[in-house]
Design an enzyme around this catalytic site. Structure first.
Site, PDB file in Angstrom:
ATOM      1  N   CYS A 164      -1.439  -8.018   2.978  1.00 58.52           N
ATOM      2  CA  CYS A 164      -1.893  -6.714   3.472  1.00 58.52           C
ATOM      3  C   CYS A 164      -3.188  -6.377   2.740  1.00 58.52           C
ATOM      4  CB  CYS A 164      -0.805  -5.686   3.164  1.00 58.52           C
ATOM      5  SG  CYS A 164      -1.224  -3.984   3.590  1.00 58.52           S
ATOM      6  N   CYS A 166      -7.625  -6.487   8.349  1.00 55.21           N
ATOM      7  CA  CYS A 166      -6.224  -6.027   8.333  1.00 55.21           C
ATOM      8  C   CYS A 166      -5.398  -7.154   8.934  1.00 55.21           C
ATOM      9  CB  CYS A 166      -6.099  -4.759   9.175  1.00 55.21           C
ATOM     10  SG  CYS A 166      -4.404  -4.222   9.482  1.00 55.21           S
TER      11      CYS A 166
HETATM   12  N1  DGL Z   1      -1.526  -5.212   7.559  1.00 51.08           N
HETATM   13  C1  DGL Z   1      -2.052  -4.109   6.795  1.00 51.08           C
HETATM   14  C2  DGL Z   1      -3.441  -4.498   6.255  1.00 51.08           C
HETATM   15  O1  DGL Z   1      -3.747  -5.671   6.171  1.00 51.08           O
HETATM   16  C3  DGL Z   1      -1.977  -2.883   7.643  1.00 51.08           C
HETATM   17  C4  DGL Z   1      -2.228  -1.654   6.892  1.00 51.08           C
HETATM   18  C5  DGL Z   1      -1.514  -0.444   7.391  1.00 51.08           C
HETATM   19  O2  DGL Z   1      -0.291  -0.440   7.361  1.00 51.08           O
HETATM   20  O3  DGL Z   1      -2.215   0.524   7.702  1.00 51.08           O
HETATM   21  O4  DGL Z   1      -4.210  -3.675   5.834  1.00 51.08           O
END
Ligand code: DGL
Length: 259
Positions: free
Chosen positions: A73, A183
């Site tokens: 993430c 993301c």
């Molecule tokens: N997959 C997360 C990232 O890479 C998503 C972030 C979120 O939950 O807003 O930032």
């Protein structure tokens, strides 16, 4: 030791894009994937909240005896990885937007970056941008609403297409030739992004690089699994398992877990 699992967590289902890269590179490593979908999105939350959620996810994975943790993430990495590394003794691998390769390769001197608010406002992100992209135009866009649509199973929806058109328009106007996906949910958008972007624009994400780095660190710590026939891959979510199954494919079992 080496049979212990690689722990992977994300705010939700997006980090499965990273799991896929890790599994492709090291198919015989055991893995445990944790999707904190109940608390997604992390993007709009403050640094302290993101750190606390990252601690909760890490402690669960450590309770399952994981040998290394991949913070799949960008938002959790850019806000919490320093804290995690300073607090726990296992190695951590993080993911950051691939600003550097895009900035080095651009021919139009303009790149786009689509990421969450938490990532774009983080110190780590501004450090990387200042270091590698101070001489070019960086068109930043917060992907408000994208994670929510993916988490609710509406990936290829009209709503998503409209949102992406609005987000990409200023980038196209600025003549970007690279779009950085900041993301881990966003690689799933690639088919939609390709429909909207001019043909010459290339899309970059950091998934493969994270998998390679995970392998390098496992090798360095002599933690690679010697097994070459079979791996156990566990997937847990505190949200709807069927959303993750849709992304991974039907042959993977996703269990609900209240963590
Ligand atoms: N997959 C997360 C990232 O890479 C998503 C972030 C979120 O939950 O807003 O930032």
């Amino acid at each position: 030791m080496s049979k212990q699992s690689i722990g992977i967590f994300d705010s939700g289902v997006g980090g499965t894009s990273i799991w896929t890269e890790i599994h492709a590179l090291m198919p015989y490593e055991n893995t445990i994937y944790l999707a904190d979908s109940k608390n997604a999105p992390y993007g709009p939350k403050g640094k302290d909240a993101i750190i606390n959620l990252s601690i909760k996810n890490t402690e669960y994975l450590l309770s399952k005896n994981c040998k290394l943790i991949v913070v799949a993430c960008n938002t959790a990495t850019t806000n919490a990885i320093d804290y995690l590394r300073a607090t726990y003794s296992v190695p951590f691998i993080g993911i950051e937007p691939a600003i550097k390769p895009a900035a080095l390769k651009t021919k139009t001197d303009a790149i786009g970056i689509l990421a969450t608010k938490g990532t774009l406002t983080s110190e780590l992100f501004s450090k990387t941008t200042n270091l590698f992209a101070s001489n070019i135009k960086v068109v930043e866009q917060i992907g408000d609403g994208i994670v929510e649509l993916i988490e609710s199973g509406n990936l290829y929806s009209e709503e998503m297409k409209l949102l992406l058109k609005v987000y990409l328009e200023p980038m196209i106007k600025a003549d970007i030739d690279y779009l950085v996906l900041g993301c881990t949910h966003y690689p799933y958008l690639i088919p939609l992004l390709l429909e909207i972007l001019p043909k010459h624009v290339k899309i970059i994400d950091s998934g493969e690089a994270v998998a390679r780095q995970t392998k390098t660190v496992l090798e360095k710590h002599i933690l690679l699994n010697s097994e070459t026939r079979y791996s156990k891959n566990e997937f847990y979510t505190n949200g709807a398992p069927e959303v993750m199954t849709q992304l991974l494919g039907k042959h993977f079992v996703v269990d609900y877990l209240d963590f």
